[in-house]
Motif scaffolding. Structure first.
Motif, PDB file in Angstrom:
ATOM      1  N   ALA A 377       0.822  -1.208   0.000  1.00 36.06           N
ATOM      2  CA  ALA A 377       0.000   0.000   0.000  1.00 36.06           C
ATOM      3  C   ALA A 377       0.859   1.263   0.000  1.00 36.06           C
ATOM      4  N   ASP A 378       2.005   1.221   0.669  1.00 32.10           N
ATOM      5  CA  ASP A 378       2.876   2.397   0.746  1.00 32.10           C
ATOM      6  C   ASP A 378       3.516   2.743  -0.593  1.00 32.10           C
ATOM      7  N   LEU A 379       3.508   1.793  -1.538  1.00 31.67           N
ATOM      8  CA  LEU A 379       4.094   2.067  -2.855  1.00 31.67           C
ATOM      9  C   LEU A 379       3.175   2.926  -3.719  1.00 31.67           C
ATOM     10  N   VAL A 380       1.904   3.049  -3.313  1.00 32.95           N
ATOM     11  CA  VAL A 380       0.937   3.791  -4.130  1.00 32.95           C
ATOM     12  C   VAL A 380       1.366   5.249  -4.301  1.00 32.95           C
ATOM     13  N   GLU A 381       1.731   5.898  -3.196  1.00 32.39           N
ATOM     14  CA  GLU A 381       2.131   7.313  -3.280  1.00 32.39           C
ATOM     15  C   GLU A 381       3.451   7.476  -4.042  1.00 32.39           C
ATOM     16  N   GLN A 382       4.365   6.543  -3.865  1.00 32.84           N
ATOM     17  CA  GLN A 382       5.622   6.611  -4.616  1.00 32.84           C
ATOM     18  C   GLN A 382       5.353   6.541  -6.120  1.00 32.84           C
ATOM     19  N   ALA A 383       4.452   5.642  -6.519  1.00 30.79           N
ATOM     20  CA  ALA A 383       4.101   5.521  -7.933  1.00 30.79           C
ATOM     21  C   ALA A 383       3.357   6.756  -8.429  1.00 30.79           C
ATOM     22  N   GLU A 384       2.523   7.353  -7.551  1.00 30.79           N
ATOM     23  CA  GLU A 384       1.783   8.545  -7.960  1.00 30.79           C
ATOM     24  C   GLU A 384       2.727   9.709  -8.257  1.00 30.79           C
ATOM     25  N   LEU A 385       3.763   9.853  -7.444  1.00 27.46           N
ATOM     26  CA  LEU A 385       4.746  10.903  -7.719  1.00 27.46           C
ATOM     27  C   LEU A 385       5.420  10.707  -9.070  1.00 27.46           C
ATOM     28  N   LYS A 386       5.619   9.454  -9.420  1.00 27.33           N
ATOM     29  CA  LYS A 386       6.312   9.130 -10.675  1.00 27.33           C
ATOM     30  C   LYS A 386       5.398   9.255 -11.892  1.00 27.33           C
ATOM     31  N   THR A 387       4.130   8.824 -11.753  1.00 28.63           N
ATOM     32  CA  THR A 387       3.240   8.726 -12.908  1.00 28.63           C
ATOM     33  C   THR A 387       2.094   9.723 -12.910  1.00 28.63           C
ATOM     34  N   SER A 388       1.853  10.394 -11.756  1.00 31.74           N
ATOM     35  CA  SER A 388       0.714  11.302 -11.583  1.00 31.74           C
ATOM     36  C   SER A 388      -0.618  10.555 -11.680  1.00 31.74           C
ATOM     37  N   ARG A 389      -0.599   9.256 -11.396  1.00 29.32           N
ATOM     38  CA  ARG A 389      -1.823   8.447 -11.400  1.00 29.32           C
ATOM     39  C   ARG A 389      -1.944   7.690 -10.082  1.00 29.32           C
ATOM     40  N   ARG A 390      -3.179   7.523  -9.606  1.00 30.02           N
ATOM     41  CA  ARG A 390      -3.443   6.662  -8.463  1.00 30.02           C
ATOM     42  C   ARG A 390      -3.720   5.256  -8.996  1.00 30.02           C
ATOM     43  N   SER A 391      -2.934   4.278  -8.558  1.00 29.78           N
ATOM     44  CA  SER A 391      -3.014   2.934  -9.141  1.00 29.78           C
ATOM     45  C   SER A 391      -3.123   1.855  -8.067  1.00 29.78           C
ATOM     46  N   GLU A 392      -3.934   2.114  -7.039  1.00 34.51           N
ATOM     47  CA  GLU A 392      -4.100   1.118  -5.978  1.00 34.51           C
ATOM     48  C   GLU A 392      -4.589  -0.221  -6.535  1.00 34.51           C
ATOM     49  N   GLY A 393      -5.541  -0.153  -7.469  1.00 37.85           N
ATOM     50  CA  GLY A 393      -6.091  -1.375  -8.031  1.00 37.85           C
ATOM     51  C   GLY A 393      -5.055  -2.211  -8.751  1.00 37.85           C
ATOM     52  N   VAL A 394      -4.181  -1.557  -9.496  1.00 39.68           N
ATOM     53  CA  VAL A 394      -3.132  -2.279 -10.223  1.00 39.68           C
ATOM     54  C   VAL A 394      -2.187  -2.972  -9.249  1.00 39.68           C
ATOM     55  N   PHE A 395      -1.803  -2.290  -8.180  1.00 42.36           N
ATOM     56  CA  PHE A 395      -0.880  -2.889  -7.203  1.00 42.36           C
ATOM     57  C   PHE A 395      -1.496  -4.116  -6.527  1.00 42.36           C
ATOM     58  N   PHE A 396      -2.723  -3.967  -6.037  1.00 45.46           N
ATOM     59  CA  PHE A 396      -3.336  -5.099  -5.325  1.00 45.46           C
ATOM     60  C   PHE A 396      -3.708  -6.228  -6.285  1.00 45.46           C
TER      61      PHE A 396
END
Length: 487
Positions: A377-396
């Protein structure tokens, strides 16, 4: 407002934790039925060739695994007045409940081919329908709790209900339902078709209630959740490119490797659990039922320990320490037996030792799973900074895809252990040679330890710390304040 709109403030309320966690009971009930009863029901009660049952279960699992990332990406990008996740959650309730009931009530007097297609079709629909609930529901965690510590607590409730939900039905079947349907013609109610019809009704109702209650219980948080990206043209190429950008992360690779190895280890251990309980230790069905029931205590242990570990040593270090202890405890009784340091089977001390070790070890494993999910779950914000997208669904979805894709490898590993041990097929506990029992333990211990230690080695390469997570939140907050500042 931008994509990163209002986020929940403070810790999730107890109502939110309970509602979010309760939903996992639906998946737990489904998984318990598929894992423990589906093969036996169709092969031994209905009379479908066991090879066809295994083929149907395997094909349905493969199709389901492919659907996971699709559902995850879709729920990340859905635009609706009920947010990104809840439309999927509400829509899945009735299809899951209805098809789960039908799978335990197949037609009578059908041919082998017809029964195979009936089982395959319903297994696929049940798995996909529960995926449409489970992935969007699980993906709520990073939004319901943004704080490093609160996430472990929130996910602790989810794993508690996931483990206890499935176990309630499993234990109830062995202790209440099967004995109730024992007859003169069918002394063991486990082989009475009518028992499974009642099970299907009860389990389906509980699944429906869990999904609806969780969806309604978290509905009030929709206004505080993230908005999807702005409308845009999405092609197949776009989907794959964005999923790759999201998951191209060293810390995710660490969790990916750990999840893969952990799934194989779990499959190996679960596949051989009956062999060790009934043959290696000589336990009766009643004793096995009592040991199984300790999962209710184990779930409490795991759910309580995870937040404590997060606050004291951090998620990564906590996962490593707890994972190592769990990995060493798991085969310890077998090692003691192989070394000749235990009394003979039948002694009360053997039963109580295995019961206590199992209860503690499963609790540690649940704690490890909670910490791993919180790390994801903590990777979501790191990915958002990189891609400007919220991708919780993709991670889980990626996490569940890994688990489902390699689940069969654990069963294959178990079959190799049985082959190396020259374990006889169709034998009663008193018919298995001592040499085969010794070989079973001798091959199992290094196999499970190797997988477990490799899993810990993989998770040790995870890089995101508490400080990194808090910095990611700070940077996102700064970007949001700039984005919504009047010009």
């Amino acid at each position: 407002m931008t994509l990163a709109t209002v986020v929940p403030d403070g810790a999730p309320t107890m109502r939110t934790k309970l509602a979010y966690g309760l939903g996992a009971a639906a998946y737990g009930i489904k998984d318990g039925g598929f894992s423990y009863f589906l093969l036996l029901f169709y092969s031994q009660v209905i009379g479908l060739d066991a090879r066809l049952v295994g083929l149907a279960i395997t094909i349905s699992l493969m199709i389901d695994a492919v659907c996971d990332p699709i559902v995850g990406y879709w729920s990340d990008n859905l635009r609706s007045r009920w947010g990104r996740r809840h439309p999927f959650m509400y829509a899945s309730a009735l299809p899951v409940a209805a098809t789960y009931f039908l799978i335990w009530n197949p037609p009578t007097d059908w041919s082998q081919a017809a029964l195979f297609w009936y089982l395959l079709g319903l297994a696929v629909v049940v798995r996909i329908a529960i995926t449409f609930y489970e992935i969007p529901s699980a993906a709520l965690a990073p939004e319901l709790a943004t704080d490093y510590d609160h996430r472990s607590s929130l996910l602790g409730w989810r794993y508690y209900f996931a483990w206890t939900g499935g176990s309630v039905m499993t234990v109830a079947n062995f202790t209440v339902l099967f004995p109730l349907f024992a007859t003169a013609a069918i002394p063991n109610g486990q082989f009475n078709r009518d028992a499974y019809e009642v099970y299907g009704i009860i389990a389906s109702v509980l699944i429906f209630v869990a999904i609806i209650a969780s969806s309604l219980g978290t509905h009030s948080r929709i206004a505080h959740l993230r908005l999807p990206p702005a409308k845009r043209s999405i092609t197949v190429g776009t989907v794959f490119r964005e999923m790759f950008e999201t998951l191209a992360n060293r810390s995710f690779a660490a969790l990916f490797g750990a999840a893969m190895l952990g799934a194989v280890a779990t499959g190996l251990s679960a596949s051989l659990s009956f062999y060790f309980s009934a043959y290696f230790w000589g336990f009766s069905p009643e004793q096995i039922g009592i040991i199984t029931a300790t999962v209710f205590i184990s779930a409490i242990i795991g759910a309580v320990m995870a937040p404590i570990a997060t606050r004291t040593v951090g998620k990564k270090r906590g996962a490593i320490i707890i994972g190592l202890i769990a990995g060493l405890i798991l085969p310890a009784p077998v090692v003691l037996r192989l070394a000749g340091l235990l009394p003979a089977n039948g002694e009360p001390a053997i039963f109580w030792m295995v019961l206590i070790v199992t209860m503690i070890d499963v609790g540690l494993i649940i704690c490890f799973q909670i910490l791993s999910s919180a790390m994801l779950a903590d990777l979501v914000e790191q990915a958002e900074l990189k891609t400007s997208r919220r991708s919780e669904g993709v991670f889980f979805a990626a996490a569940t895809f890994i688990r489902k894709s390699v689940q069969g490898l654990g069963v294959i590993a178990a079959s190799f252990v049985l082959t190396l041990a020259a374990f006889p097929t169709g034998a009663r506990p008193d018919q298995v040679p001592e040499t085969s029992l010794w070989e079973l333990g001798m091959w199992y211990v290094p196999s499970i330890l190797t997988l477990w230690l490799l899993m810990i080695a993989a998770i040790s390469t995870y890089k995101l710390s508490r400080a990194d997570h808090e910095e990611n939140l700070r940077q996102l907050a700064a970007k949001d304040s700039i984005a919504i500042k009047p010009v």
